[in-house]
Design an enzyme around this catalytic site. Structure first.
Site, PDB file in Angstrom:
ATOM      1  N   SER A  88       0.827  -1.208   0.000  1.00 43.56           N
ATOM      2  CA  SER A  88       0.000   0.000   0.000  1.00 43.56           C
ATOM      3  C   SER A  88       0.860   1.256   0.000  1.00 43.56           C
ATOM      4  O   SER A  88       2.046   1.231   0.348  1.00 43.56           O
ATOM      5  CB  SER A  88      -0.951   0.027   1.201  1.00 43.56           C
ATOM      6  OG  SER A  88      -0.392   0.716   2.287  1.00 43.56           O
ATOM      7  N   ILE A  89       0.220   2.351  -0.348  1.00 38.79           N
ATOM      8  CA  ILE A  89       0.892   3.647  -0.388  1.00 38.79           C
ATOM      9  C   ILE A  89       1.291   4.113   0.995  1.00 38.79           C
ATOM     10  O   ILE A  89       2.164   4.960   1.164  1.00 38.79           O
ATOM     11  CB  ILE A  89      -0.030   4.693  -1.065  1.00 38.79           C
ATOM     12  CG1 ILE A  89       0.779   5.896  -1.546  1.00 38.79           C
ATOM     13  CG2 ILE A  89      -1.172   5.109  -0.121  1.00 38.79           C
ATOM     14  CD1 ILE A  89       0.002   6.821  -2.463  1.00 38.79           C
ATOM     15  N   LYS A  90       0.669   3.536   2.033  1.00 39.83           N
ATOM     16  CA  LYS A  90       0.942   3.954   3.403  1.00 39.83           C
ATOM     17  C   LYS A  90       2.367   3.634   3.854  1.00 39.83           C
ATOM     18  O   LYS A  90       2.836   4.175   4.853  1.00 39.83           O
ATOM     19  CB  LYS A  90      -0.061   3.301   4.353  1.00 39.83           C
ATOM     20  CG  LYS A  90      -1.512   3.715   4.120  1.00 39.83           C
ATOM     21  CD  LYS A  90      -1.760   5.164   4.468  1.00 39.83           C
ATOM     22  CE  LYS A  90      -3.245   5.486   4.453  1.00 39.83           C
ATOM     23  NZ  LYS A  90      -3.522   6.875   4.865  1.00 39.83           N
ATOM     24  N   ASP A  91       3.060   2.747   3.124  1.00 39.47           N
ATOM     25  CA  ASP A  91       4.457   2.475   3.458  1.00 39.47           C
ATOM     26  C   ASP A  91       5.280   3.758   3.436  1.00 39.47           C
ATOM     27  O   ASP A  91       6.208   3.943   4.233  1.00 39.47           O
ATOM     28  CB  ASP A  91       5.075   1.494   2.457  1.00 39.47           C
ATOM     29  CG  ASP A  91       4.533   0.083   2.594  1.00 39.47           C
ATOM     30  OD1 ASP A  91       3.702  -0.156   3.488  1.00 39.47           O
ATOM     31  OD2 ASP A  91       4.927  -0.781   1.790  1.00 39.47           O
ATOM     32  N   ALA A 136       4.420   5.931   6.579  1.00 39.26           N
ATOM     33  CA  ALA A 136       4.765   5.220   7.813  1.00 39.26           C
ATOM     34  C   ALA A 136       6.265   5.344   8.086  1.00 39.26           C
ATOM     35  O   ALA A 136       6.687   5.670   9.207  1.00 39.26           O
ATOM     36  CB  ALA A 136       4.363   3.753   7.703  1.00 39.26           C
TER      37      ALA A 136
END
Length: 453
Positions: free
Chosen positions: A42-45, A48
């Protein structure tokens, strides 16, 4: 040698892929920034890792510390990867509407997951926001990331997502379409792109039940706008600090159903197995398609991978239970018959001659065998035909001595696709029991007719 020193070095530089089928009626070039190619899918890597790095730099996250965050799943995965490499512990709070796959994945990478109720106010002590804040206050040497108000969230996209899109399109991008949740992706990416070209349009996609759209349009935080929704990963019941509404040109709302159906279309028609937000993102673009021209270059951000939604939007039963999937079922086949006929059955003590007479009388090929305990076997025209050649005197044989295995019994709401897989050369029919407890039969001819209608 081109060797990555750890998994974190593989974050970013995700591909830009042209959409060809679903968007063929739209003018311009429609591209997808497919961020499920990140290691955590996901793009959240991106954000984060950035939140962790900034916290380390500011001394808020120390060696051996514990990362605490409230997450719908994807941010937690990115944080967990960073924690694995850097040696931190993780505790995540999430809501009970999130898919089980997300929770299981977080546990697999070593995180502790605490599930909280969805339908409570953000300030309720039971909410996943409140529980995360409480844990951060109670646990020594812990850091609460707070992705909603932590500006490292949008900074990650200003530094990586925006520049990547600008370079990949050769600066020709005219529209960015992105679902709106914490605000980090849409705001950070928009800030960079607007600096490069202030004429680029930023379209944020929201869900009905979220207050973000009304807030954008009026500046009012109206809790009357908030109601439960099924879409995952975007929409909010408050306005996170990562938002800078001045860089967003329009908010468009999409229904739960339309987002889920579009995600399934992406998988089948474009080969992109994406999450819920990708379907909603593309659906939002289609709703705004009349505003595009042939010279436009549109980039849609597809946040995460479909593997986290296998039990939900990619599950026919789940979709049907919510009225999202218009598929034919066992019930539809039975209810669609012009002639209502009670199921023809035969007792095990009957003879083959009796079965043949029933087949002739009712023009049928399959008869369930029943006794006082229910369905115990089956008789089929093809099965009898084969047995006659080996034993011409079989007419006087009892049904019990020649019967075949019972037909499978399925739920009345079983989809047509499932029925098709159950009916084969060795099994010509399936049974289902209605709400009144009466059995009905569906044969291969019923399925063929239903597929053709």
């Amino acid at each position: 040698m081109d060797i990555k020193q750890n998994i974190l070095e593989t974050i970013g530089n995700t591909p830009l892929i042209k959409l060809n089928k679903i968007t063929k009626q739209l003018p311009g070039t429609i591209l997808a920034k497919v961020d499920y190619f990140n290691p955590g899918n996901s793009i959240k890597d991106r954000m984060a890792l950035k939140m962790v790095e900034v916290a380390e730099k500011e001394g808020k996250l120390k060696p051996g510390g514990t990362i605490i965050e409230c997450t719908s799943g994807n941010t937690g995965m990115g944080l967990a990867l960073a924690a694995c490499v850097k040696g931190y512990k993780c505790i995540f709070t999430t809501t009970d509407k999130q898919s089980k796959e997300k929770m299981d994945i977080l546990k697999a990478v070593g995180a502790e997951v605490i599930v909280c109720p969805t339908n409570v106010e953000p300030d309720d002590p039971r909410s996943y926001y409140s529980v995360a804040r409480r844990l951060a206050a109670e646990i020594p040497n812990s850091f609460h990331c707070n992705q909603y108000d932590n500006l490292a969230n949008r900074l990650a996209h200003y530094e990586t997502t925006g520049p990547e899109i600008w370079e990949q399109t050769g600066g020709k991008i005219t529209h960015l379409v992105c679902t709106a949740g914490t605000g980090g992706t849409v705001t950070g990416t928009a800030m960079y792109l607007k600096e490069k070209n202030p004429n680029i349009k930023i379209w944020a996609i929201d869900v009905y039940g979220s207050l973000l759209t009304k807030y954008f349009n009026t500046g009012e935080i109206d809790m009357n706008e908030v109601h439960p929704y099924i879409s995952e990963g975007f929409g909010e019941d408050f306005v996170p600090g990562n938002y800078d509404m001045s860089v967003i040109d329009h908010f468009e709302q999409v229904t739960d159903k339309d987002g889920a159906v579009m995600a399934r279309r992406l998988a089948k028609e474009e080969g992109l197995f994406c999450g819920y937000s990708a379907g909603s993102c593309l659906q939002g673009l289609l709703q705004l398609g009349s505003q595009l021209t042939k010279d436009d270059v549109v980039v849609c951000i597809f946040h995460d991978h479909g593997s986290r939604y296998v039990a939900k939007i990619y599950n026919d039963q789940w979709m049907m239970e919510r009225g999202f999937l218009d598929v034919k079922t066992f019930r539809d086949i039975v209810n669609g018959r012009s002639v209502k006929q009670k199921l023809v059955t035969i007792q095990p003590a009957g003879t083959v001659s009796d079965a043949v007479e029933l087949m002739k009388k009712y023009d049928i090929e399959h008869i369930p065998v029943m006794n006082g305990n229910g369905i115990i076997g089956a008789i089929s025209e093809s099965g009898l035909f084969n047995k006659v050649f080996s034993n011409p005197d079989i007419k006087t044989a009892t049904i019990e001595s020649v019967m075949e295995q019972p037909f499978p019994v399925v739920d009345f709401n079983t989809p047509l696709e499932k029925l098709r897989s159950l009916i084969n050369k060795d099994n010509g029919a399936v049974l289902g029991k209605d709400d009144a407890g009466n059995y009905h039969i569906v044969t291969k001819y019923d399925v063929i007719q239903a597929l053709g209608s």
